[in-house]
Design a protein around this motif. Structure first.
Motif, PDB file in Angstrom:
ATOM      1  N   ALA A 104     -15.795  15.227 -22.274  1.00 13.18           N
ATOM      2  CA  ALA A 104     -16.455  15.585 -23.530  1.00 13.18           C
ATOM      3  C   ALA A 104     -16.118  14.605 -24.652  1.00 13.18           C
ATOM      4  O   ALA A 104     -16.892  14.445 -25.594  1.00 13.18           O
ATOM      5  CB  ALA A 104     -16.061  16.999 -23.934  1.00 13.18           C
ATOM      6  N   LEU A 105     -14.976  13.926 -24.553  1.00 14.79           N
ATOM      7  CA  LEU A 105     -14.534  12.998 -25.597  1.00 14.79           C
ATOM      8  C   LEU A 105     -15.178  11.616 -25.477  1.00 14.79           C
ATOM      9  O   LEU A 105     -15.072  10.798 -26.388  1.00 14.79           O
ATOM     10  CB  LEU A 105     -13.008  12.852 -25.547  1.00 14.79           C
ATOM     11  N   LYS A 106     -15.799  11.325 -24.341  1.00 16.98           N
ATOM     12  CA  LYS A 106     -16.456  10.046 -24.087  1.00 16.98           C
ATOM     13  C   LYS A 106     -15.526   8.849 -24.376  1.00 16.98           C
ATOM     14  O   LYS A 106     -15.837   7.993 -25.204  1.00 16.98           O
ATOM     15  CB  LYS A 106     -17.737   9.934 -24.914  1.00 16.98           C
ATOM     16  N   PRO A 107     -14.391   8.784 -23.691  1.00 20.24           N
ATOM     17  CA  PRO A 107     -13.469   7.658 -23.903  1.00 20.24           C
ATOM     18  C   PRO A 107     -14.009   6.377 -23.297  1.00 20.24           C
ATOM     19  O   PRO A 107     -14.920   6.405 -22.456  1.00 20.24           O
ATOM     20  CB  PRO A 107     -12.202   8.110 -23.165  1.00 20.24           C
ATOM     21  N   ASP A 108     -13.467   5.250 -23.731  1.00 15.51           N
ATOM     22  CA  ASP A 108     -13.833   3.980 -23.083  1.00 15.51           C
ATOM     23  C   ASP A 108     -12.680   3.399 -22.270  1.00 15.51           C
ATOM     24  O   ASP A 108     -12.805   2.328 -21.698  1.00 15.51           O
ATOM     25  CB  ASP A 108     -14.343   2.954 -24.095  1.00 15.51           C
ATOM     26  N   LEU A 109     -11.550   4.149 -22.200  1.00 16.96           N
ATOM     27  CA  LEU A 109     -10.428   3.743 -21.349  1.00 16.96           C
ATOM     28  C   LEU A 109      -9.534   4.952 -21.085  1.00 16.96           C
ATOM     29  O   LEU A 109      -9.210   5.697 -22.010  1.00 16.96           O
ATOM     30  CB  LEU A 109      -9.602   2.634 -22.025  1.00 16.96           C
ATOM     31  N   ILE A 110      -9.160   5.130 -19.820  1.00 19.16           N
ATOM     32  CA  ILE A 110      -8.223   6.187 -19.422  1.00 19.16           C
ATOM     33  C   ILE A 110      -7.025   5.523 -18.763  1.00 19.16           C
ATOM     34  O   ILE A 110      -7.185   4.671 -17.880  1.00 19.16           O
ATOM     35  CB  ILE A 110      -8.873   7.182 -18.445  1.00 19.16           C
ATOM     36  N   ILE A 111      -5.818   5.916 -19.190  1.00 21.60           N
ATOM     37  CA  ILE A 111      -4.579   5.341 -18.657  1.00 21.60           C
ATOM     38  C   ILE A 111      -3.720   6.466 -18.092  1.00 21.60           C
ATOM     39  O   ILE A 111      -3.556   7.518 -18.721  1.00 21.60           O
ATOM     40  CB  ILE A 111      -3.799   4.592 -19.752  1.00 21.60           C
ATOM     41  N   GLY A 112      -3.150   6.233 -16.910  1.00 21.82           N
ATOM     42  CA  GLY A 112      -2.301   7.244 -16.313  1.00 21.82           C
ATOM     43  C   GLY A 112      -1.270   6.640 -15.390  1.00 21.82           C
ATOM     44  O   GLY A 112      -1.070   5.423 -15.348  1.00 21.82           O
ATOM     45  N   SER A 113      -0.616   7.510 -14.625  1.00 23.20           N
ATOM     46  CA  SER A 113       0.450   7.123 -13.708  1.00 23.20           C
ATOM     47  C   SER A 113      -0.042   7.186 -12.271  1.00 23.20           C
ATOM     48  O   SER A 113      -0.612   8.197 -11.841  1.00 23.20           O
ATOM     49  CB  SER A 113       1.645   8.070 -13.885  1.00 23.20           C
ATOM     50  N   ALA A 114       0.204   6.127 -11.512  1.00 17.81           N
ATOM     51  CA  ALA A 114      -0.204   6.114 -10.108  1.00 17.81           C
ATOM     52  C   ALA A 114       0.496   7.212  -9.324  1.00 17.81           C
ATOM     53  O   ALA A 114      -0.100   7.839  -8.443  1.00 17.81           O
ATOM     54  CB  ALA A 114       0.095   4.751  -9.492  1.00 17.81           C
ATOM     55  N   GLU A 115       1.763   7.456  -9.645  1.00 15.92           N
ATOM     56  CA  GLU A 115       2.541   8.460  -8.917  1.00 15.92           C
ATOM     57  C   GLU A 115       2.033   9.877  -9.193  1.00 15.92           C
ATOM     58  O   GLU A 115       2.072  10.740  -8.322  1.00 15.92           O
ATOM     59  CB  GLU A 115       4.022   8.360  -9.282  1.00 15.92           C
ATOM     60  N   VAL A 116       1.556  10.123 -10.395  1.00 13.87           N
ATOM     61  CA  VAL A 116       1.181  11.487 -10.798  1.00 13.87           C
ATOM     62  C   VAL A 116      -0.316  11.739 -10.690  1.00 13.87           C
ATOM     63  O   VAL A 116      -0.743  12.830 -10.288  1.00 13.87           O
ATOM     64  CB  VAL A 116       1.649  11.762 -12.248  1.00 13.87           C
ATOM     65  N   HIS A 117      -1.138  10.740 -10.993  1.00 12.10           N
ATOM     66  CA  HIS A 117      -2.562  10.995 -11.194  1.00 12.10           C
ATOM     67  C   HIS A 117      -3.484  10.380 -10.142  1.00 12.10           C
ATOM     68  O   HIS A 117      -4.707  10.435 -10.299  1.00 12.10           O
ATOM     69  CB  HIS A 117      -2.971  10.486 -12.583  1.00 12.10           C
ATOM     70  N   SER A 118      -2.936   9.822  -9.082  1.00 10.79           N
ATOM     71  CA  SER A 118      -3.800   9.175  -8.090  1.00 10.79           C
ATOM     72  C   SER A 118      -4.781  10.149  -7.449  1.00 10.79           C
ATOM     73  O   SER A 118      -5.909   9.764  -7.102  1.00 10.79           O
ATOM     74  CB  SER A 118      -2.954   8.497  -7.008  1.00 10.79           C
ATOM     75  N   ARG A 119      -4.417  11.411  -7.324  1.00  9.50           N
ATOM     76  CA  ARG A 119      -5.309  12.370  -6.660  1.00  9.50           C
ATOM     77  C   ARG A 119      -6.542  12.708  -7.496  1.00  9.50           C
ATOM     78  O   ARG A 119      -7.531  13.232  -6.968  1.00  9.50           O
ATOM     79  CB  ARG A 119      -4.545  13.648  -6.303  1.00  9.50           C
ATOM     80  N   ILE A 120      -6.481  12.436  -8.808  1.00 13.73           N
ATOM     81  CA  ILE A 120      -7.645  12.704  -9.651  1.00 13.73           C
ATOM     82  C   ILE A 120      -8.308  11.400 -10.103  1.00 13.73           C
ATOM     83  O   ILE A 120      -9.163  11.402 -10.992  1.00 13.73           O
ATOM     84  CB  ILE A 120      -7.285  13.566 -10.874  1.00 13.73           C
ATOM     85  N   TYR A 121      -7.894  10.300  -9.479  1.00 11.39           N
ATOM     86  CA  TYR A 121      -8.419   8.996  -9.902  1.00 11.39           C
ATOM     87  C   TYR A 121      -9.937   8.924  -9.790  1.00 11.39           C
ATOM     88  O   TYR A 121     -10.618   8.459 -10.721  1.00 11.39           O
ATOM     89  CB  TYR A 121      -7.783   7.885  -9.063  1.00 11.39           C
ATOM     90  N   GLU A 122     -10.493   9.367  -8.674  1.00 12.85           N
ATOM     91  CA  GLU A 122     -11.936   9.234  -8.455  1.00 12.85           C
ATOM     92  C   GLU A 122     -12.728   9.966  -9.530  1.00 12.85           C
ATOM     93  O   GLU A 122     -13.722   9.447 -10.057  1.00 12.85           O
ATOM     94  CB  GLU A 122     -12.312   9.760  -7.067  1.00 12.85           C
ATOM     95  N   GLN A 123     -12.289  11.176  -9.892  1.00 12.21           N
ATOM     96  CA  GLN A 123     -12.991  11.934 -10.925  1.00 12.21           C
ATOM     97  C   GLN A 123     -12.861  11.253 -12.281  1.00 12.21           C
ATOM     98  O   GLN A 123     -13.830  11.137 -13.031  1.00 12.21           O
ATOM     99  CB  GLN A 123     -12.454  13.364 -11.009  1.00 12.21           C
ATOM    100  N   ALA A 124     -11.632  10.782 -12.585  1.00 12.60           N
ATOM    101  CA  ALA A 124     -11.412  10.139 -13.884  1.00 12.60           C
ATOM    102  C   ALA A 124     -12.213   8.855 -14.008  1.00 12.60           C
ATOM    103  O   ALA A 124     -12.794   8.560 -15.058  1.00 12.60           O
ATOM    104  CB  ALA A 124      -9.928   9.861 -14.078  1.00 12.60           C
ATOM    105  N   ALA A 125     -12.269   8.073 -12.931  1.00 13.03           N
ATOM    106  CA  ALA A 125     -12.961   6.786 -12.963  1.00 13.03           C
ATOM    107  C   ALA A 125     -14.463   6.937 -13.152  1.00 13.03           C
ATOM    108  O   ALA A 125     -15.141   5.991 -13.565  1.00 13.03           O
ATOM    109  CB  ALA A 125     -12.667   6.006 -11.688  1.00 13.03           C
ATOM    110  N   LYS A 126     -14.985   8.126 -12.877  1.00 15.23           N
ATOM    111  CA  LYS A 126     -16.401   8.371 -13.126  1.00 15.23           C
ATOM    112  C   LYS A 126     -16.677   8.657 -14.604  1.00 15.23           C
ATOM    113  O   LYS A 126     -17.830   8.595 -15.046  1.00 15.23           O
ATOM    114  CB  LYS A 126     -16.888   9.544 -12.262  1.00 15.23           C
ATOM    115  N   ILE A 127     -15.616   8.984 -15.327  1.00 14.51           N
ATOM    116  CA  ILE A 127     -15.761   9.259 -16.759  1.00 14.51           C
ATOM    117  C   ILE A 127     -15.687   7.974 -17.564  1.00 14.51           C
ATOM    118  O   ILE A 127     -16.491   7.740 -18.474  1.00 14.51           O
ATOM    119  CB  ILE A 127     -14.669  10.245 -17.219  1.00 14.51           C
ATOM    120  N   ALA A 128     -14.719   7.119 -17.236  1.00 19.07           N
ATOM    121  CA  ALA A 128     -14.500   5.870 -17.980  1.00 19.07           C
ATOM    122  C   ALA A 128     -13.626   4.956 -17.138  1.00 19.07           C
ATOM    123  O   ALA A 128     -12.984   5.408 -16.176  1.00 19.07           O
ATOM    124  CB  ALA A 128     -13.820   6.164 -19.321  1.00 19.07           C
ATOM    125  N   PRO A 129     -13.576   3.656 -17.447  1.00 19.97           N
ATOM    126  CA  PRO A 129     -12.641   2.772 -16.745  1.00 19.97           C
ATOM    127  C   PRO A 129     -11.235   3.366 -16.765  1.00 19.97           C
ATOM    128  O   PRO A 129     -10.716   3.716 -17.826  1.00 19.97           O
ATOM    129  CB  PRO A 129     -12.721   1.480 -17.559  1.00 19.97           C
TER     130      PRO A 129
END
Length: 310
Positions: A104-129
């Motif tokens: 809903a925020l329409k970001p242009d960049l999402i940053i996270g942790s490979a150890e914690v957030h890799s399982r949601i990477y595919e969904q996040a990458a569809k929102i923004a880089p």
């Protein structure tokens, strides 16, 4: 009907974001990230960080335009004050951040942790880089964050000042023959962050400052922590002892936890305790390290409790 329209709009936005990421032609990162390469978007203005700890703190120090982060796990008052002052959106649990709010925020960049957030990477990458960083040296991480946010100059100035200070501390440490132990007090357990190739940031700073840890607390492999029991605690035989009392996200019970541990006869046998050189240090920089300001507070403790010791 409203719900149907919402999900149709969300689907359209996710599709647009995915196509935009595929078309990115900027500078690429290929190392120490999940699912490389990552193409850095140009001058991001709406950044979401899924990590409310080291990443959030460093982004604040870089003056990056962060619009959302999970509030849970933010234990540093100074960081939380900035988060609230800038009206960042709360994404909930850092392990399960709300991707609906992110979209809903329409970001242009999402940053996270490979150890914690890799399982949601595919969904996040569809929102923004989306870039998920792996564990790395904290100074390298600050530089990587400055690259993806276009804040290289800010990072360089901050690191230059830190490097001058730590070099000064290291030079003065050459005359000290003291060994230093460190332990985190947690409910029903102890946690020792070791000195080694993968050392957690505060303890990497101790090493860089010339602080000598005990044999038990020094490793050559990728170990980050040891978890001694009461009997193994005797291995913390340094001349000086730093300890953090951290009962969890809430600091309220920390004093009671400290009292429970430090009144135990086995604690009283530690050499630093008997010598009056056991010091409780702030859980903020030592447990929730978030960049240059935390690094300087670690050096403050080195100067106060080690360099000032006869």
């Amino acid at each position: 009907m409203f719900v149907l329209r919402f999900y149709l709009c969300l689907f359209a936005f996710l599709l647009t974001g995915s196509l935009a990421q595929a078309a990115c032609t900027g500078k690429a990162l290929t190392e120490e990230i999940y699912n490389p390469p990552f193409c850095i978007p140009e001058a991001p203005k709406r950044i979401v960080t899924l990590d409310p700890l080291i990443t959030l703190g460093m982004l604040i120090e870089l003056d990056a335009p962060v619009i959302a982060t999970p509030y849970m796990a933010i234990t540093e008052d100074a960081v939380l004050e900035v988060v609230k002052a800038q009206k960042m959106v709360d994404l909930g649990n850092p392990k399960e951040p709300s991707l609906e709010r992110v979209a809903a925020l329409k970001p242009d960049l999402i940053i996270g942790s490979a150890e914690v957030h890799s399982r949601i990477y595919e969904q996040a990458a569809k929102i923004a880089p989306t870039v998920l960083f792996k564990h790395m040296d904290w100074k390298v991480y600050l530089e990587r964050l400055s690259e993806v946010t276009g804040r290289e100059g800010v990072a360089k100035n901050a690191l230059d000042a830190y490097n001058r200070r730590v070099a000064s501390v290291r030079e003065r440490m050459k005359d000290k023959k003291l060994t230093v132990s460190s332990v985190r007090l947690a409910p029903d357990r102890f946690v020792v962050f070791v000195d080694g190739p993968k050392a957690y940031a505060p303890f990497a700073i101790l090493h860089e400052a010339g602080v000598k840890r005990t044999a038990y607390e020094t490793v050559t492999d990728d170990t980050i922590v040891k978890r001694p029991d009461w009997e193994e605690l005797a291995n913390l035989d340094g001349d000086v002892l730093f300890y953090v009392s951290a009962s969890g996200f809430d600091s309220g019970p920390d004093d009671a936890l400290e009292k429970q541990v430090t009144e135990n006869p086995l604690w009283q046998l530690l050499p630093a305790v008997q010598a009056g050189r056991a010091y409780r240090v702030d859980r903020g920089p030592w447990q929730s390290f978030h960049g240059i300001s935390s690094a300087n507070r670690i050096l403050d403790d080195v100067e106060r409790f080690i360099l000032a010791t006869p």
